[in-house]
Design a protein around this motif. Structure first.
Motif, short mmCIF file in Angstrom:
data_model
loop_
_atom_site.label_atom_id
_atom_site.label_comp_id
_atom_site.label_asym_id
_atom_site.label_seq_id
_atom_site.Cartn_x
_atom_site.Cartn_y
_atom_site.Cartn_z
N VAL A 146 -0.01 -13.67 0.52
CA VAL A 146 -0.44 -14.86 -0.21
C VAL A 146 -0.40 -14.56 -1.71
O VAL A 146 -0.85 -13.51 -2.17
N TRP A 147 0.14 -15.54 -2.46
CA TRP A 147 0.44 -15.36 -3.87
C TRP A 147 -0.12 -16.51 -4.72
O TRP A 147 -0.43 -17.57 -4.20
N LEU A 148 -0.14 -16.27 -6.02
CA LEU A 148 -0.46 -17.30 -7.01
C LEU A 148 0.71 -17.41 -7.98
O LEU A 148 1.39 -16.42 -8.29
N ASP A 149 0.95 -18.63 -8.46
CA ASP A 149 2.01 -18.90 -9.44
C ASP A 149 3.38 -18.41 -8.98
O ASP A 149 4.14 -17.79 -9.76
N VAL A 150 3.71 -18.69 -7.73
CA VAL A 150 5.02 -18.33 -7.19
C VAL A 150 6.13 -19.03 -7.99
O VAL A 150 5.99 -20.19 -8.37
N GLY A 151 7.21 -18.32 -8.23
CA GLY A 151 8.34 -18.91 -8.93
C GLY A 151 8.21 -18.90 -10.44
O GLY A 151 9.05 -19.47 -11.14
N THR A 152 7.16 -18.27 -10.95
CA THR A 152 6.97 -18.16 -12.39
C THR A 152 6.95 -16.68 -12.78
O THR A 152 6.81 -15.81 -11.93
N PRO A 153 7.05 -16.38 -14.09
CA PRO A 153 6.95 -14.97 -14.52
C PRO A 153 5.56 -14.38 -14.27
O PRO A 153 5.37 -13.17 -14.44
N PHE A 154 4.60 -15.23 -13.90
CA PHE A 154 3.22 -14.76 -13.72
C PHE A 154 2.83 -14.64 -12.24
O PHE A 154 1.65 -14.54 -11.92
N ALA A 155 3.82 -14.63 -11.35
CA ALA A 155 3.53 -14.51 -9.92
C ALA A 155 2.73 -13.24 -9.65
O ALA A 155 3.02 -12.18 -10.19
N ARG A 156 1.69 -13.38 -8.83
CA ARG A 156 0.83 -12.23 -8.52
C ARG A 156 0.29 -12.38 -7.11
O ARG A 156 -0.03 -13.47 -6.65
N LYS A 157 0.19 -11.25 -6.44
CA LYS A 157 -0.22 -11.22 -5.04
C LYS A 157 -1.72 -10.98 -4.94
O LYS A 157 -2.26 -10.10 -5.61
N ILE A 158 -2.37 -11.74 -4.07
CA ILE A 158 -3.81 -11.60 -3.90
C ILE A 158 -4.18 -11.14 -2.49
O ILE A 158 -5.28 -10.65 -2.27
N CYS A 159 -3.24 -11.26 -1.56
CA CYS A 159 -3.51 -10.86 -0.19
C CYS A 159 -2.26 -10.27 0.45
O CYS A 159 -1.21 -10.92 0.47
N ALA A 160 -2.38 -9.04 0.94
CA ALA A 160 -1.27 -8.38 1.63
C ALA A 160 -1.47 -8.48 3.14
O ALA A 160 -2.60 -8.57 3.63
N MET A 161 -0.35 -8.45 3.87
CA MET A 161 -0.41 -8.53 5.33
C MET A 161 0.62 -7.60 5.95
O MET A 161 1.70 -7.39 5.41
N GLY A 162 0.27 -7.08 7.10
CA GLY A 162 1.18 -6.27 7.90
C GLY A 162 0.61 -6.15 9.29
O GLY A 162 -0.57 -5.85 9.45
N VAL A 163 1.42 -6.41 10.30
CA VAL A 163 0.91 -6.41 11.67
C VAL A 163 1.82 -5.59 12.58
O VAL A 163 2.98 -5.31 12.26
N ARG A 164 1.25 -5.25 13.71
CA ARG A 164 2.00 -4.65 14.81
C ARG A 164 1.69 -5.48 16.05
O ARG A 164 0.57 -5.97 16.21
N ALA A 165 2.68 -5.64 16.93
CA ALA A 165 2.44 -6.37 18.18
C ALA A 165 3.23 -5.72 19.31
O ALA A 165 4.36 -5.25 19.11
N SER A 166 2.61 -5.67 20.48
CA SER A 166 3.27 -5.18 21.68
C SER A 166 2.72 -5.97 22.86
O SER A 166 1.50 -6.15 22.96
N ARG A 167 3.61 -6.47 23.72
CA ARG A 167 3.21 -7.30 24.86
C ARG A 167 2.33 -8.47 24.39
O ARG A 167 1.40 -8.88 25.07
N TRP A 168 2.64 -8.97 23.19
CA TRP A 168 1.92 -10.10 22.58
C TRP A 168 0.47 -9.76 22.21
O TRP A 168 -0.34 -10.65 22.00
#
Length: 239
Positions: A146-168
Motif C-alpha cells: 500500500v502506497w501514498l501519492d502513486v505516480g508522483t515523484p513523492f510516492a512512498r510505501k506505508i505497508c509491505a506485504m509478502g505471503v506464502r501459501a500451500s494447499r490454500w
C-alpha cells in the motif's frame, strides 16, 4: 466453511519465535486437510490471525536479492537488529517497534481459493484503515503493498506485504508502519524497489505517536467485513 478466526495479539515478540509459531499453526492446518482427504472426513479446519510487533529485524524473501541489504551484519548488530532469510514471497523488508505486523494463517478453502484476491483484500483492509485517518492510500501497479501519492515523484510505501501459501493455507502477511523509526529503512532497498521512499502513519498525520490499539481495531473491522469473518477469543479492546 469455517469463517471463524482465532485472534491472538502477541505484543512485542522475537521474529524467529513468531515464525516458528506460524509454522506450527500452518502445518497443523495442512495436516488436518491431508487427513480429511485421506480418510474422507470433513473435520473443520481452523483459521488464525496473529498481531505482533517485532524487535528490529530484516527478512529476505525466497526471491529476494541479498544486495538489497546495504550493510553487513556487523552494522546490524550495532543497530540491535537481526537478519533472516525466510520462505515468503517478496524481497527484503524491515520489522520493528511501532509497526503493526499481521499474520493471517487461513485455510482459504473456508473463504475463496484465489491468492491474488487474497492479497488485494489485505491491501484493501489497509487502504480502508488509512482512509479512516483521512489518507488517500492506493495500490501501485506491479508492486504489492500500500502506497501514498502513486505516480508522483513523492510516492512512498506505508505497508509491505509478502505471503506464502500451500494447499490454500496462508502464512506471513503485512507490516503497516504506524509509529515506526524510518531510519532503519535506510539500511536496505525496501522490497528491492529503488528510488521510492517509505513513510509511517504518524509522519503522515504530523503526530509524535498514533494509538496502536485503535489502528489494530480498525484493521480488524475492515478485515472482518472483507472476508465476512468473525474473530473469536480475542482481546476485548480489539473487538
Amino acid at each position: 466453511m469455517n469463517k471463524r478466526i482465532l485472534l491472538e495479539d502477541l505484543g512485542l515478540k522475537d521474529y524467529k519465535d513468531t515464525w516458528d509459531y506460524q509454522e506450527q499453526l500452518f502445518k497443523s492446518i495442512i495436516d488436518l486437510k491431508i487427513k480429511n482427504r485421506r480418510e474422507g472426513s470433513q473435520l473443520e479446519t481452523p483459521n488464525h490471525f496473529l498481531l505482533v510487533e517485532h524487535p528490529h529485524v530484516y527478512t529476505l524473501g525466497k526471491s529476494g536479492d541479498m544486495d538489497n541489504l546495504l550493510v553487513d551484519e556487523n552494522v546490524l548488530t550495532e543497530k540491535g537488529a537481526k537478519f533472516y532469510k525466510i520462505n515468503r514471497g517478496g524481497d527484503i523488508t524491515y520489522h520493528g517497534p511501532g509497526q503493526i505486523v499481521g499474520y493471517p494463517i487461513l485455510d482459504l478453502d473456508n473463504f475463496f481459493t484465489d491468492i491474488h484476491k487474497y492479497l488485494r483484500f489485505l491491501e484493501e483492509m489497509v487502504i480502508l484503515t488509512l482512509a479512516d485517518y483521512g489518507l488517500n492510500a492506493e495500490r501501485s501497479e506491479g508492486e504489492t503493498g500500500v502506497w501514498l501519492d502513486v505516480g508522483t515523484p513523492f510516492a512512498r510505501k506505508i505497508c509491505a506485504m509478502g505471503v506464502r501459501a500451500s494447499r490454500w493455507v496462508t502464512m506471513h502477511g503485512f507490516a503497516l508502519n504506524v509509529n515506526a523509526d524510518l531510519g532503519y529503512f535506510d539500511l536496505m532497498i525496501p522490497c528491492g524497489i529503488k528510488g521510492k521512499a517509505v513513510t509511517s502513519l504518524n509522519v503522515e498525520l504530523g503526530k509524535k505517536e498514533v494509538d496502536m490499539a485503535e489502528v489494530k481495531q480498525r484493521l480488524l473491522k475492515h478485515f472482518s467485513n472483507l472476508f465476512e469473518a468473525e474473530f473469536q477469543s480475542c482481546d476485548q479492546q480489539l473487538c
